[in-house]
Enzyme design. Structure first.
Site, short mmCIF file in Angstrom:
data_model
loop_
_atom_site.label_atom_id
_atom_site.label_comp_id
_atom_site.label_asym_id
_atom_site.label_seq_id
_atom_site.Cartn_x
_atom_site.Cartn_y
_atom_site.Cartn_z
N ALA A 84 55.34 38.35 47.47
CA ALA A 84 55.85 36.93 47.93
C ALA A 84 57.05 37.46 48.71
O ALA A 84 57.61 38.54 49.05
CB ALA A 84 56.82 36.74 46.63
N ASP A 85 57.55 36.27 49.69
CA ASP A 85 58.68 36.65 50.62
C ASP A 85 59.96 36.13 49.80
O ASP A 85 61.14 36.82 50.18
CB ASP A 85 58.54 35.67 51.83
N GLU A 104 45.59 32.46 50.11
CA GLU A 104 46.50 32.77 48.86
C GLU A 104 46.51 31.70 48.00
O GLU A 104 46.58 31.83 46.76
CB GLU A 104 47.88 33.33 49.34
C1 5RP Z 1 51.53 37.17 53.07
C2 5RP Z 1 52.26 36.90 52.09
C3 5RP Z 1 53.00 38.34 51.56
O1 5RP Z 1 52.66 38.28 50.22
C4 5RP Z 1 54.47 38.05 51.74
O2 5RP Z 1 54.69 37.95 53.22
C5 5RP Z 1 55.11 39.47 51.33
O3 5RP Z 1 54.64 40.52 51.94
P1 5RP Z 1 55.18 41.87 51.68
O4 5RP Z 1 54.65 42.61 50.51
O5 5RP Z 1 55.04 42.78 53.00
O6 5RP Z 1 56.88 42.24 51.31
O7 5RP Z 1 52.72 35.78 51.48
O8 5RP Z 1 51.01 35.79 53.62
#
Ligand code: 5RP
Length: 220
Positions: A84-85, A104
């Protein structure tokens, strides 16, 4: 401990949720890349197959010899593991920084349980400091951008970027998201929006946060 170490320990903790002999959903991003690598090292023969949310994750799974299935061939997935971001303590999320938000969201919906893995910097009190990704049909980009301005956001076109679905992304800055479920519904209703990267109606069931002291488990 580096942010990447925190991602790795969160990814490793997700192995406890993997049910042997089932098909699982696999997300996208650097945290999930750790999960795929660890899954291959420790449980490769145990999982029947994976359904993947992106071409990048499909490639990585296949490189490790983990079979990848089309979601249409599977009734239900036992779990979905993804990053997640941003995440709140209510396990509502912003996702889509890696551009895979539509697949997703589909896979999260098809899964009995959504295990979200992240480093602890992703935990927030309120969603919106991370720009909200909105996947759009290309001809609707300007229309949707104007609607985002009306909602109080500043949309930025992810120029020269196309999703695995051939669509485009607007990253919407400056939204103070007080009611994630209501905003998810509102943005979803704009013609031309494919997916908004708010995972509020179907958030995570478990959040595994890697931090200095190990992995913290949050449940709603
Ligand atoms: C991709 C996503 C990723 O889960 C999100 O960007 C987190 O990425 P990371 O694990 O590289 O921090 O939603 O679309």
């Amino acid at each position: 401990m580096t942010p990447d170490d925190k991602k790795r320990i969160a990814a490793e903790a997700a192995l406890d949720y993997v049910q042997p002999g089932t098909v699982l959903g696999v997300g996208t991003g650097s945290t999930v890349n750790h999960f795929i690598d660890i899954l291959a090292q420790k449980m490769k023969g145990a999982v029947e197959a994976a359904v993947s949310s992106s071409e990048a994750s499909t490639e990585r799974l296949k490189q490790h010899g983990i079979p990848v299935m089309d979601l249409n061939s599977v009734d239900e997935l036992s779990i979905y593991v993804d990053g997640a971001d941003e995440a709140t303590r209510h396990l509502q999320l912003i996702k889509g920084g890696g551009g895979a938000l539509t697949r997703e969201k589909i896979i999260a919906e098809a899964s009995r349980s959504f295990v979200c893995i992240a480093d602890d910097s992703k935990l927030v009190d309120r969603l919106g400091a991370f720009p909200l990704p909105v996947e759009v049909i290309p001809m609707a980009r300007s229309l949707v951008a104007r609607r985002m301005v009306a909602l109080g956001g500043q949309p930025v076109w992810r120029e020269d970027y196309f999703t695995d679905n051939g669509c485009e992304i607007l990253d919407v800055h400056g939204l103070d998201i007080l009611d994630p479920s209501a905003l998810e519904t509102e943005i979803n209703q704009i013609p031309g929006v494919v997916t908004v990267g708010l995972f509020a109606h179907r958030g995570a069931d478990v959040l595994l946060l890697g931090g200095e002291k190990g992995v913290q488990t949050l449940k709603p």
